[in-house]
Design a protein around this motif. Sequence first.
Motif, mmCIF file in Angstrom:
data_model
loop_
_atom_site.group_PDB
_atom_site.id
_atom_site.type_symbol
_atom_site.label_atom_id
_atom_site.label_comp_id
_atom_site.label_asym_id
_atom_site.label_seq_id
_atom_site.Cartn_x
_atom_site.Cartn_y
_atom_site.Cartn_z
ATOM 1 N N ARG A 1 0.843 -1.192 0.000
ATOM 2 C CA ARG A 1 0.000 0.000 0.000
ATOM 3 C C ARG A 1 0.880 1.245 0.000
ATOM 4 N NH1 ARG A 1 -1.935 -4.082 2.909
ATOM 5 N NH2 ARG A 1 -3.940 -4.914 2.198
ATOM 6 N N ILE A 2 0.255 2.391 -0.228
ATOM 7 C CA ILE A 2 1.050 3.617 -0.414
ATOM 8 C C ILE A 2 1.899 3.934 0.816
ATOM 9 C CG2 ILE A 2 -0.820 5.171 0.296
ATOM 10 C CD1 ILE A 2 1.879 5.768 -2.446
ATOM 11 N N GLU A 3 1.383 3.642 1.998
ATOM 12 C CA GLU A 3 2.149 3.904 3.224
ATOM 13 C C GLU A 3 3.466 3.130 3.227
ATOM 14 O OE1 GLU A 3 1.233 2.341 7.549
ATOM 15 O OE2 GLU A 3 0.077 4.169 7.191
ATOM 16 N N ASP A 4 3.426 1.891 2.744
ATOM 17 C CA ASP A 4 4.633 1.056 2.691
ATOM 18 C C ASP A 4 5.686 1.671 1.765
ATOM 19 O OD1 ASP A 4 3.497 -1.059 4.330
ATOM 20 O OD2 ASP A 4 2.242 -1.525 2.602
ATOM 21 N N PHE A 5 5.231 2.204 0.626
ATOM 22 C CA PHE A 5 6.173 2.793 -0.331
ATOM 23 C C PHE A 5 6.675 4.157 0.139
ATOM 24 C CE2 PHE A 5 3.860 -0.349 -2.853
ATOM 25 C CZ PHE A 5 4.943 -1.069 -3.334
ATOM 26 N N ARG A 6 5.856 4.861 0.902
ATOM 27 C CA ARG A 6 6.324 6.128 1.487
ATOM 28 C C ARG A 6 7.445 5.869 2.489
ATOM 29 N NH1 ARG A 6 0.241 8.128 2.646
ATOM 30 N NH2 ARG A 6 -0.250 9.102 0.632
ATOM 31 N N ILE A 7 7.259 4.834 3.311
ATOM 32 C CA ILE A 7 8.285 4.470 4.295
ATOM 33 C C ILE A 7 9.585 4.092 3.589
ATOM 34 C CG2 ILE A 7 8.938 2.670 5.957
ATOM 35 C CD1 ILE A 7 5.906 2.690 6.792
ATOM 36 N N ALA A 8 9.459 3.275 2.538
ATOM 37 C CA ALA A 8 10.650 2.854 1.782
ATOM 38 C C ALA A 8 11.329 4.050 1.128
ATOM 39 C CB ALA A 8 10.257 1.822 0.735
ATOM 40 N N ALA A 9 10.535 4.921 0.496
ATOM 41 C CA ALA A 9 11.095 6.083 -0.201
ATOM 42 C C ALA A 9 11.780 7.034 0.761
ATOM 43 C CB ALA A 9 9.990 6.806 -0.965
ATOM 44 N N ASP A 10 11.197 7.184 1.955
ATOM 45 C CA ASP A 10 11.783 8.084 2.953
ATOM 46 C C ASP A 10 13.185 7.631 3.339
ATOM 47 O OD1 ASP A 10 11.466 10.341 4.816
ATOM 48 O OD2 ASP A 10 11.567 8.794 6.368
ATOM 49 N N PHE A 11 13.375 6.302 3.415
ATOM 50 C CA PHE A 11 14.698 5.770 3.751
ATOM 51 C C PHE A 11 15.642 5.842 2.554
ATOM 52 C CE2 PHE A 11 17.966 2.600 4.145
ATOM 53 C CZ PHE A 11 18.377 2.736 5.460
ATOM 54 N N ILE A 12 15.118 5.519 1.382
ATOM 55 C CA ILE A 12 15.945 5.404 0.173
ATOM 56 C C ILE A 12 16.425 6.748 -0.351
ATOM 57 C CG2 ILE A 12 15.817 4.766 -2.286
ATOM 58 C CD1 ILE A 12 13.884 2.474 -1.357
ATOM 59 N N LYS A 13 15.631 7.795 -0.145
ATOM 60 C CA LYS A 13 15.907 9.115 -0.747
ATOM 61 C C LYS A 13 17.355 9.564 -0.546
ATOM 62 C CE LYS A 13 13.876 13.696 -1.249
ATOM 63 N NZ LYS A 13 12.802 14.614 -0.794
ATOM 64 N N GLY A 14 18.005 9.850 -1.656
ATOM 65 C CA GLY A 14 19.373 10.331 -1.606
ATOM 66 C C GLY A 14 20.423 9.245 -1.492
ATOM 67 N N LYS A 15 19.990 7.980 -1.485
ATOM 68 C CA LYS A 15 20.931 6.854 -1.379
ATOM 69 C C LYS A 15 20.938 6.067 -2.682
ATOM 70 C CE LYS A 15 20.120 6.229 3.633
ATOM 71 N NZ LYS A 15 18.905 6.997 3.872
#
Length: 461
Positions: A344-358
């Motif tokens: 769900r979108i919440e799961d991808f937001r969590i992943a994106a928040d960690f991944i951003k800039g890496k």
Amino acid sequence: MKKTLFDKVWDAHVVNSIENGPQILYIDKHLIHEVTSPQAFQELEERNIPVLRPNQIIATADHNTPTQDQHLPVKDLLSRNQLQKLSENCEKNGITLYELGHKYNGIVHVIAPELGFTQPGITIVCGDSHTSTHGAFGSIAFGIGTSQVAQVFASQCLLLTKPKSLRVTVNGTLKKGVLPKDVILYIISKIGTNAGTGYFCEYAGTVFENMSMEGRMTVCNMSIEMGARGGMIAPDETTFEYIKGKEFAPKGTEFDKKVAYWKTLPSDEDATFDKEYFFDADQIEPMITYGTNPGMGIKISETIPTLDDASFEKSLNYMGFKAGESLLAKPINYVFIGSCTNSRIEDFRIAADFIKGKQKAENVTAWLVPGSKQVEAQIVDEGLQTIFEAAGFELRQPGCSACLAMNDDKIPQNEYCVSTSNRNFEGRQGQGARTILASPLIAAATAIEGKIPDITKYYLN
């Protein structure tokens, strides 16, 4: 007599009872997909029985659909035939179908809630074990077999023995970096995969009260992994707010009337349960599995336990692990974020928040598979696709994908995959594949580091 949430919903749907025997339960909503419906339709046709209430059914294509080039004809013959049969059966019987490419297509347990088809106080069935997902709304939702799918088609009822009641209470505040997936993996690791057999489980306590609807769905989704028939969480303002305005949700004064009824559903204060478990939130940390069932889980900081048990040894042999071993820094070549548990979108937001800039580690193949076309659109609209692709992740199209490897999304033999799905059985993600269950955060961090991460350095106090 004081009643549980489960009692209230179940008793309201009993059509008839057999003395000292099963009950006939009315089914409000029926979800179908391409894999478990063809035989049921065929049985009805052979017996010249019509589908009784087609307007209470929705269908989707999800289990063995490709997650690439969905605009092209499906290459796999079995999948193509099943999808064609689903289209024919739905058209013949007047059933709403969200085919590949439709704006509402997606995994059955993702689309029904996001469309407002799933609501509190109702009974929902589907020919899929993870129908328990919908219990997050305070509904009785459970998986059924193909013969039962035919029964519901024909009568909108099922002959069932009422399960016993189980309550799992978790109070307190979760540590930073501990997600709903960690909560349910922790619970199953403590009580085992058979603790819920013969029961319907209600989740209670401040941890679940403070969870988002998406988090509650993740928890209820995995009730089946503890052996339970299903899981439920009492509806509250979080539930009502989630449903409001959705496609199939009640509108205007009708919505207000429904909410008034939904507010009567939570378990009575002095209701008794056949079995109860209690846990403290501060004991829960990010979790991973090390074996071949979801109960074989440890905190990411722990080592694999030592047990003198043949099945335990067999499981470790399959996984290539040893008792007493730490899995931190274990090299991982595959990461899968998806499935009806965490797509769900919440799961991808969590992943994106960690991944951003890496940047993703070079050794890792990372698949991100949204649970629906609506989630896919949100990923694009919110700019998450840009983050994922810049980091080297592959965003695919909606479907069950590598959760059960019924399409081309298979993990190669002997490879490890850190997966946000719900099952880590032998061969679940492909013949000889080795599955490590985890939250979207752990999966994202694994992809970045190329190994199981010491997440505490990022998140835990």
